[in-house]
Design a protein around this motif. Structure first.
Motif, PDB file in Angstrom:
ATOM      1  N   VAL A 152      20.146  16.586  43.069  1.00 44.32           N
ATOM      2  CA  VAL A 152      18.963  16.110  43.790  1.00 44.32           C
ATOM      3  C   VAL A 152      17.732  16.834  43.274  1.00 44.32           C
ATOM      4  O   VAL A 152      17.822  17.908  42.667  1.00 44.32           O
ATOM      5  CB  VAL A 152      19.100  16.320  45.316  1.00 44.32           C
ATOM      6  N   ASP A 153      16.581  16.255  43.538  1.00 46.51           N
ATOM      7  CA  ASP A 153      15.299  16.851  43.155  1.00 46.51           C
ATOM      8  C   ASP A 153      14.731  17.668  44.311  1.00 46.51           C
ATOM      9  O   ASP A 153      15.112  17.476  45.478  1.00 46.51           O
ATOM     10  CB  ASP A 153      14.302  15.758  42.775  1.00 46.51           C
ATOM     11  N   PRO A 154      13.787  18.560  44.016  1.00 43.78           N
ATOM     12  CA  PRO A 154      13.101  19.282  45.090  1.00 43.78           C
ATOM     13  C   PRO A 154      12.462  18.301  46.075  1.00 43.78           C
ATOM     14  O   PRO A 154      11.926  17.262  45.686  1.00 43.78           O
ATOM     15  CB  PRO A 154      12.038  20.101  44.345  1.00 43.78           C
ATOM     16  N   GLY A 155      12.524  18.627  47.353  1.00 47.80           N
ATOM     17  CA  GLY A 155      11.972  17.766  48.388  1.00 47.80           C
ATOM     18  C   GLY A 155      12.974  16.806  49.001  1.00 47.80           C
ATOM     19  O   GLY A 155      12.681  16.172  50.019  1.00 47.80           O
ATOM     20  N   GLY A 173      18.926  27.334  47.066  1.00 46.25           N
ATOM     21  CA  GLY A 173      17.977  26.285  46.727  1.00 46.25           C
ATOM     22  C   GLY A 173      17.673  25.328  47.855  1.00 46.25           C
ATOM     23  O   GLY A 173      17.126  24.241  47.613  1.00 46.25           O
ATOM     24  N   LEU A 174      17.987  25.698  49.096  1.00 46.96           N
ATOM     25  CA  LEU A 174      17.599  24.905  50.258  1.00 46.96           C
ATOM     26  C   LEU A 174      16.557  25.679  51.065  1.00 46.96           C
ATOM     27  O   LEU A 174      16.565  26.911  51.109  1.00 46.96           O
ATOM     28  CB  LEU A 174      18.808  24.586  51.141  1.00 46.96           C
ATOM     29  N   ALA A 175      15.675  24.948  51.736  1.00 51.90           N
ATOM     30  CA  ALA A 175      14.554  25.582  52.427  1.00 51.90           C
ATOM     31  C   ALA A 175      15.012  26.532  53.523  1.00 51.90           C
ATOM     32  O   ALA A 175      14.404  27.579  53.745  1.00 51.90           O
ATOM     33  CB  ALA A 175      13.634  24.508  53.010  1.00 51.90           C
ATOM     34  N   TRP A 176      16.071  26.160  54.233  1.00 53.00           N
ATOM     35  CA  TRP A 176      16.608  27.001  55.299  1.00 53.00           C
ATOM     36  C   TRP A 176      18.026  27.383  54.902  1.00 53.00           C
ATOM     37  O   TRP A 176      18.982  26.644  55.152  1.00 53.00           O
ATOM     38  CB  TRP A 176      16.562  26.260  56.634  1.00 53.00           C
ATOM     39  N   PRO A 177      18.184  28.547  54.274  1.00 52.68           N
ATOM     40  CA  PRO A 177      19.462  28.887  53.660  1.00 52.68           C
ATOM     41  C   PRO A 177      20.506  29.348  54.671  1.00 52.68           C
ATOM     42  O   PRO A 177      20.191  29.816  55.768  1.00 52.68           O
ATOM     43  CB  PRO A 177      19.098  30.028  52.707  1.00 52.68           C
ATOM     44  N   LEU A 178      21.730  29.187  54.255  1.00 56.34           N
ATOM     45  CA  LEU A 178      22.864  29.818  54.931  1.00 56.34           C
ATOM     46  C   LEU A 178      23.385  30.906  53.997  1.00 56.34           C
ATOM     47  O   LEU A 178      23.547  30.674  52.808  1.00 56.34           O
ATOM     48  CB  LEU A 178      23.962  28.794  55.213  1.00 56.34           C
ATOM     49  N   LYS A 179      23.661  32.088  54.561  1.00 59.16           N
ATOM     50  CA  LYS A 179      24.118  33.214  53.756  1.00 59.16           C
ATOM     51  C   LYS A 179      25.442  33.709  54.318  1.00 59.16           C
ATOM     52  O   LYS A 179      25.475  34.555  55.220  1.00 59.16           O
ATOM     53  CB  LYS A 179      23.061  34.334  53.755  1.00 59.16           C
ATOM     54  N   ASN A 180      26.522  33.134  53.817  1.00 62.73           N
ATOM     55  CA  ASN A 180      27.862  33.476  54.286  1.00 62.73           C
ATOM     56  C   ASN A 180      27.940  33.350  55.805  1.00 62.73           C
ATOM     57  O   ASN A 180      28.492  34.206  56.493  1.00 62.73           O
ATOM     58  CB  ASN A 180      28.245  34.891  53.846  1.00 62.73           C
ATOM     59  N   GLU A 181      27.368  32.243  56.312  1.00 63.60           N
ATOM     60  CA  GLU A 181      27.298  32.023  57.750  1.00 63.60           C
ATOM     61  C   GLU A 181      28.235  30.896  58.159  1.00 63.60           C
ATOM     62  O   GLU A 181      28.615  30.038  57.356  1.00 63.60           O
ATOM     63  CB  GLU A 181      25.864  31.686  58.160  1.00 63.60           C
ATOM     64  N   VAL A 182      28.595  30.893  59.439  1.00 65.95           N
ATOM     65  CA  VAL A 182      29.496  29.877  59.967  1.00 65.95           C
ATOM     66  C   VAL A 182      28.691  28.657  60.416  1.00 65.95           C
ATOM     67  O   VAL A 182      27.743  28.780  61.200  1.00 65.95           O
ATOM     68  CB  VAL A 182      30.330  30.431  61.137  1.00 65.95           C
ATOM     69  N   LEU A 183      29.076  27.508  59.895  1.00 64.51           N
ATOM     70  CA  LEU A 183      28.516  26.236  60.313  1.00 64.51           C
ATOM     71  C   LEU A 183      29.558  25.567  61.199  1.00 64.51           C
ATOM     72  O   LEU A 183      30.672  25.273  60.759  1.00 64.51           O
ATOM     73  CB  LEU A 183      28.201  25.374  59.087  1.00 64.51           C
ATOM     74  N   ASP A 184      29.216  25.363  62.452  1.00 66.08           N
ATOM     75  CA  ASP A 184      30.169  24.805  63.407  1.00 66.08           C
ATOM     76  C   ASP A 184      30.111  23.283  63.363  1.00 66.08           C
ATOM     77  O   ASP A 184      29.027  22.699  63.236  1.00 66.08           O
ATOM     78  CB  ASP A 184      29.843  25.296  64.815  1.00 66.08           C
ATOM     79  N   PRO A 185      31.258  22.611  63.486  1.00 61.20           N
ATOM     80  CA  PRO A 185      31.251  21.144  63.415  1.00 61.20           C
ATOM     81  C   PRO A 185      30.649  20.474  64.640  1.00 61.20           C
ATOM     82  O   PRO A 185      30.341  19.284  64.602  1.00 61.20           O
ATOM     83  CB  PRO A 185      32.742  20.792  63.281  1.00 61.20           C
ATOM     84  N   LEU A 186      30.465  21.206  65.738  1.00 62.32           N
ATOM     85  CA  LEU A 186      29.991  20.597  66.979  1.00 62.32           C
ATOM     86  C   LEU A 186      28.539  20.937  67.276  1.00 62.32           C
ATOM     87  O   LEU A 186      28.110  20.936  68.425  1.00 62.32           O
ATOM     88  CB  LEU A 186      30.894  21.035  68.143  1.00 62.32           C
ATOM     89  N   THR A 187      27.767  21.211  66.211  1.00 60.72           N
ATOM     90  CA  THR A 187      26.336  21.456  66.370  1.00 60.72           C
ATOM     91  C   THR A 187      25.582  20.633  65.323  1.00 60.72           C
ATOM     92  O   THR A 187      26.168  20.089  64.393  1.00 60.72           O
ATOM     93  CB  THR A 187      25.972  22.938  66.175  1.00 60.72           C
ATOM     94  N   SER A 188      24.264  20.571  65.487  1.00 63.56           N
ATOM     95  CA  SER A 188      23.409  19.856  64.529  1.00 63.56           C
ATOM     96  C   SER A 188      22.645  20.823  63.628  1.00 63.56           C
ATOM     97  O   SER A 188      21.644  20.466  63.019  1.00 63.56           O
ATOM     98  CB  SER A 188      22.416  18.957  65.274  1.00 63.56           C
ATOM     99  N   ARG A 189      23.137  22.048  63.513  1.00 60.46           N
ATOM    100  CA  ARG A 189      22.389  23.077  62.791  1.00 60.46           C
ATOM    101  C   ARG A 189      22.122  22.709  61.340  1.00 60.46           C
ATOM    102  O   ARG A 189      21.101  23.062  60.770  1.00 60.46           O
ATOM    103  CB  ARG A 189      23.132  24.419  62.851  1.00 60.46           C
ATOM    104  N   ASN A 193      18.037  19.605  56.199  1.00 59.29           N
ATOM    105  CA  ASN A 193      17.499  20.674  55.382  1.00 59.29           C
ATOM    106  C   ASN A 193      16.737  20.032  54.220  1.00 59.29           C
ATOM    107  O   ASN A 193      16.640  18.800  54.136  1.00 59.29           O
ATOM    108  CB  ASN A 193      18.624  21.587  54.885  1.00 59.29           C
ATOM    109  N   ARG A 194      16.234  20.835  53.295  1.00 64.23           N
ATOM    110  CA  ARG A 194      15.442  20.282  52.189  1.00 64.23           C
ATOM    111  C   ARG A 194      15.657  21.091  50.925  1.00 64.23           C
ATOM    112  O   ARG A 194      15.647  22.329  50.959  1.00 64.23           O
ATOM    113  CB  ARG A 194      13.953  20.277  52.556  1.00 64.23           C
ATOM    114  N   ALA A 195      15.868  20.401  49.812  1.00 66.57           N
ATOM    115  CA  ALA A 195      16.015  21.068  48.516  1.00 66.57           C
ATOM    116  C   ALA A 195      14.674  21.627  48.063  1.00 66.57           C
ATOM    117  O   ALA A 195      13.647  20.956  48.139  1.00 66.57           O
ATOM    118  CB  ALA A 195      16.546  20.087  47.483  1.00 66.57           C
ATOM    119  N   THR A 196      14.693  22.860  47.574  1.00 67.95           N
ATOM    120  CA  THR A 196      13.479  23.480  47.057  1.00 67.95           C
ATOM    121  C   THR A 196      13.507  23.627  45.544  1.00 67.95           C
ATOM    122  O   THR A 196      12.487  23.973  44.938  1.00 67.95           O
ATOM    123  CB  THR A 196      13.273  24.872  47.693  1.00 67.95           C
ATOM    124  N   ILE A 197      14.673  23.409  44.932  1.00 69.39           N
ATOM    125  CA  ILE A 197      14.820  23.491  43.482  1.00 69.39           C
ATOM    126  C   ILE A 197      15.669  22.311  43.025  1.00 69.39           C
ATOM    127  O   ILE A 197      16.377  21.694  43.833  1.00 69.39           O
ATOM    128  CB  ILE A 197      15.494  24.817  43.051  1.00 69.39           C
TER     129      ILE A 197
END
Length: 228
Positions: A152-155, A173-189, A193-197
């Motif tokens: 994908v392209d930036p934006g 390369g995403l505007a709101w990064p995850l850093k070894n974090e847990v993404l739960d399937p029952l949330t909209s977190r 998001n948006r590509a920055t690179i």
């Protein structure tokens, strides 16, 4: 040992949902191996693709498509109508034995339960050794079991969904990064998001993640700490 990049095999699975668009057909690699799932045989032939194999219970494919496929040398693998797996799952099982990369087209549209089932099947751990993506006309869905680079392209909007349970994720390369974090399937977190690179990366340390990239994405974005 993995094959060299030049020897990588791409299999195109044509499902029986909405017919693939001309733009999708034009983006396919040259001379791919094609596997049709039931009514996907009609879609494949209409798009000028000759499947190597057509698989399913064949309850939705037209008699004309079946006859044309058999005449062209397509192998037909018939399964009972009363079965525990969908035609798409049967096609993926076959394709995964041949491919390093699977592109699924024709899996969108139609019944909502079919779409949900298709996305769940695409993300199954049984395909973890193959790179799988689905082109859905209005969006692209990319499965990440380990590390995936997003074309994908930036934006560009990128939404991340953990499937089958929590996933531990790092993004680059995403505007709101995850850093070894847990993404739960029952949330909209992970939504919007948006590509920055160019070519951002999603690394999945545990679990499985589905990256959804809407076509024509732009406008207002929500970060991982915001709600749209």
């Amino acid at each position: 040992m993995p094959e060299p990049e030049s020897m990588a095999v791409t299999v195109v699975v044509v499902a029986g949902g909405d017919p693939p668009t001309p733009q999708e057909i034009g983006r396919l690699p040259a001379n791919p191996v094609v596997v049709a799932a039931d009514a996907g045989l009609d879609h494949a032939l209409a798009a000028g693709l000759v499947p190597a194999v057509a698989v399913g219970d064949m309850d939705s494919v037209s008699p004309e498509a079946l006859a044309a496929a058999e005449q062209s040398g397509t192998r037909i693998e018939r399964h009972p109508v009363d079965k525990d797996r969908t035609d798409l799952e049967l096609a993926l099982d076959l394709a995964a034995r041949l491919a390093d990369r699977i592109i699924v087209i024709g899996a969108g549209g139609g019944r909502l339960d079919h779409l949900i089932g298709n996305l769940a099947v695409l993300s199954s751990p049984q395909w973890s050794g193959v790179n799988i993506e689905a082109w859905l006309g209005h969006a692209q869905a990319v499965v990440a079991h380990s590390s995936r680079t997003l074309d994908v392209d930036p934006g560009t909007t990128v939404s991340l969904f953990a499937l089958g349970g929590p996933a531990r994720v790092t993004t680059t390369g995403l505007a709101w990064p995850l850093k070894n974090e847990v993404l739960d399937p029952l949330t909209s977190r992970g939504v919007s998001n948006r590509a920055t690179i160019p070519a951002p990366q999603v690394s999945v340390h545990e679990g499985v993640v589905l990256a959804v990239i809407p076509s024509g994405s732009g406008g207002v974005y929500c970060g991982l700490e915001e709600m749209c």
